[in-house]
Design an enzyme around this catalytic site. Structure first.
Site, PDB file in Angstrom:
ATOM      1  N   CYS A   2       0.832  -1.195   0.000  1.00 30.48           N
ATOM      2  CA  CYS A   2       0.000   0.000   0.000  1.00 30.48           C
ATOM      3  C   CYS A   2       0.870   1.250   0.000  1.00 30.48           C
ATOM      4  O   CYS A   2       2.094   1.184  -0.109  1.00 30.48           O
ATOM      5  CB  CYS A   2      -0.901   0.011   1.231  1.00 30.48           C
ATOM      6  SG  CYS A   2      -1.859  -1.515   1.453  1.00 30.48           S
ATOM      7  N   ILE A  51      -4.310  -7.541  -1.148  1.00 29.21           N
ATOM      8  CA  ILE A  51      -3.575  -8.770  -1.409  1.00 29.21           C
ATOM      9  C   ILE A  51      -4.038  -9.891  -0.480  1.00 29.21           C
ATOM     10  O   ILE A  51      -4.259 -11.022  -0.901  1.00 29.21           O
ATOM     11  CB  ILE A  51      -2.049  -8.559  -1.235  1.00 29.21           C
ATOM     12  CG1 ILE A  51      -1.557  -7.423  -2.136  1.00 29.21           C
ATOM     13  CG2 ILE A  51      -1.288  -9.846  -1.500  1.00 29.21           C
ATOM     14  CD1 ILE A  51      -1.655  -7.677  -3.610  1.00 29.21           C
TER      15      ILE A  51
END
Length: 606
Positions: A2, A51
């Site tokens: 991120c 993810i």
């Protein structure tokens, strides 16, 4: 994986508008979601690339009492084991590694980082303590920058996030320009943005009462043991299989970058991902696609490839320099952009082979201890005198050898990235108060003074080549496309095997990293395990001599930016010498050109 950004302001209540502008600037790192936390002092923003735990892993994330909040970039691969340790004491609402971090902080405090196996950069705001706790993984895989102005402290995954904060003063830091020319990247904690610092690998930062406290929690430690190489090979095989298994943990498909060499070929042969990605060029000297196709054909998996043209390469270059935040003159950094671009169309996660050379002894410079042993028998005073004479004549192959081997390692070696020598760089740069490369690397040589020269080389290459060049380029190029890159060689278990290896397992008369090659040979179905290193080669040497790129560089070398910071006559001579094949100066030319192109993205109107 991120992007994070935030700030603490003890004078003015934080603004969501400012925070959102900061996170929007790095939205490419997390295109799937955004989240914000604000109270009377703290503002924490997050851009998410989903993810793990796709449905409930959004950030910022809180503890049960909602008095501790975290934003986090990375993957902790042992989060399931840590969750088992914590589950009887804490209630888990998600299946994410983020929640493990926040409960881990509640349990272990600032000792949390010693528990983590993975890559990470995080910020935890403890509302009761009014304290910000931040950390960056020991490998430096994930970036973390910070900046302080008065009673405002800001942090982010990328420097450009600061541009949208009204308390950020964008000023160019000219004192590291000469050092950049020598290293080909920014080698210091300081950045080219005055006041902006990077949190170094293996460090954590505590911000409280308007004060910054920096603590080290991880440091490379080599303890070479004299062991049978066959036992070492078994340990490597076991550690690599285990690491690859951990790095495959995801709720999305995992692919892999693939070159022609041993490092990525070993990873692909162990993991056998369905999708692999390779880039190359029309010139066969620089093309790795054929080798990659051969391997994937034998493994029965797919490979998608792309041949990069000079026109594509140069067109993408300014945008890539913007995303890098600082100038990075490694030509392979641009090649990574294209392989990340094609991979991002299919997958969200790729594995990559960075770290193998630094841990297992993969660079030819390490073999100088063997190959040049004959010269080292000459008494040092004689070698040193010859070195001083040779130092007057830079960049002539034979003279470079004499210069290096008549100096102590710590007096000349700054890692594989060296482009200029200090004297030459300082004659070219107009700015005063420049840093000397020896002053930058000497603390590392002091720390490892009792280790072998090979270990010293490994350490310098780790911190000044791998971290500041390769890992930086991998992070920025993949995150530009919302793609997560994972590096299984940079794993605690793999490192624990590598750090104990004797020199004979890293280099011998025939090759580099012999132990790793023996382990890889067991699973690689072609001869990639013994192939010499190419390392994302790029045909820049030839391209710079062609009229279109030569003319573009010449224009930049005679621009206002060039005349402001460089001796224009000297840098143009480098370009002409290379163009006319009087000297091979392409690395020097490219390093200066890269700086000018980067500078135009942030400090000058193009």
């Amino acid at each position: 994986m991120c992007g994070i950004a935030g700030y603490i302001d003890s004078e003015n209540k934080p603004s969501k508008k400012i925070l959102k502008a900061m996170t929007d600037r790095i939205a490419h790192r997390g295109p799937d979601a955004e989240g914000f936390f604000l109270d009377d002092m703290a503002a924490l923003g997050h851009r998410r690339l989903s993810i793990i735990d796709l449905s409930t892993g959004d950030q910022p994330m809180y503890n049960e009492k909602k008095d501790i909040v975290i934003i986090y970039n990375g993957e902790v691969y042992n989060f399931q084991e840590l969750r088992e340790e914590l589950k009887d004491k804490y209630k888990f609402k998600t299946k994410s590694d983020t929640e493990v971090l926040i409960h881990g902080y509640e349990e272990w405090g600032h000792k949390l980082t010693s528990k983590l196996r993975g890559m990470f950069a995080f910020a935890i705001w403890d509302m009761k303590k009014q304290e910000l706790y931040c950390a960056r993984d020991g490998w430096g895989i994930k970036p973390f920058y910070y900046y302080k102005n008065g009673k405002t402290f800001m942090f982010a995954s990328e420097i450009k996030a600061f541009l949208d904060h009204p308390k950020f003063k964008k000023e160019f830091n000219e004192e590291i320009l000469s050092a950049y020319l020598c290293f080909n990247s920014t080698p210091t904690e300081e950045t080219f943005f005055k006041g902006v610092k990077r949190l170094e690998p293996g460090y954590q930062l505590i911000y409280k009462d308007n004060k910054i406290k920096i603590e080290k929690f991880f440091e490379l430690e080599f303890k070479e043991e004299d062991r049978d190489i066959n036992e070492i090979v078994k340990d490597i095989s076991k550690a690599m299989k285990d690491s690859v298994k951990y790095h495959e943990i995801a709720d999305v498909e995992v692919g892999s970058f693939l070159s022609s060499g041993i490092d990525s070929s070993y990873l692909v042969s162990l993991s056998r991902p369905d999708k692999t990605y390779t880039v190359g060029y029309d010139d066969p000297k620089y093309d790795e696609i054929g080798y990659a196709k051969d391997l994937t054909s034998k493994l029965g998996i797919h490979n998608k490839s792309k041949k990069i043209t000079k026109e594509e390469y140069m067109k993408a270059f300014p945008s890539i320099m913007y995303h890098m935040d600082e100038p990075l003159a490694d030509p392979s950094a641009i090649a990574l952009y294209f392989v990340a671009q094609i991979a991002s169309k299919d997958v969200k996660v790729v594995m990559s082979g960075e770290g193998a050379d630094e841990l297992f002894g993969g660079y030819n410079t390490y073999r100088e201890e063997i190959d040049q042993a004959w010269y080292m028998k000459i008494p040092y005073p004689i070698r040193h005198l010859a070195s001083n004479i040779a130092g007057i004549i830079p960049d002539v192959r034979g003279f470079n050898f004499v210069w290096r081997r008549g100096q102590k390692l710590e007096d000349y070696n700054i890692g594989l990235g060296r482009v200029f020598r200090d004297k030459e760089a300082m004659k070219i740069v107009k700015c005063k108060n420049q840093l000397y490369t020896k002053d930058i690397v000497s603390p590392f040589y002091e720390t490892y003074k009792n280790n072998s020269n090979v270990v010293k080389r490994q350490v310098i290459d780790f911190y000044f080549w791998l971290v500041r060049d390769f890992l930086h380029a991998v992070d920025r190029n993949t995150m530009m496309f919302g793609l997560e890159a994972r590096t299984p060689y940079l794993d605690l278990e793999v490192y624990d095997v590598a750090r104990k290896m004797p020199t004979s397992a890293k280099i011998n008369k025939e090759t580099t990293k012999p132990a790793l090659r023996m382990a890889a040979k067991e699973v690689i179905p072609n001869e990639s395990y013994k192939k010499k290193k190419l390392g994302f080669p790029v045909p820049l040497r030839e391209w710079i001599r062609e009229d279109d790129l030569y003319n573009d560089i010449k224009e930049k070398f005679n621009s206002k930016v060039a005349s402001k910071y460089f001796d224009v006559k000297k840098i143009n001579k480098l370009l002409e010498d290379h163009k006319n094949k009087r000297k091979d100066c392409y690395k020097k030319v490219w390093t200066i050109y890269t700086f000018i192109v980067w500078y135009n993205q942030f400090f000058e109107e193009v």
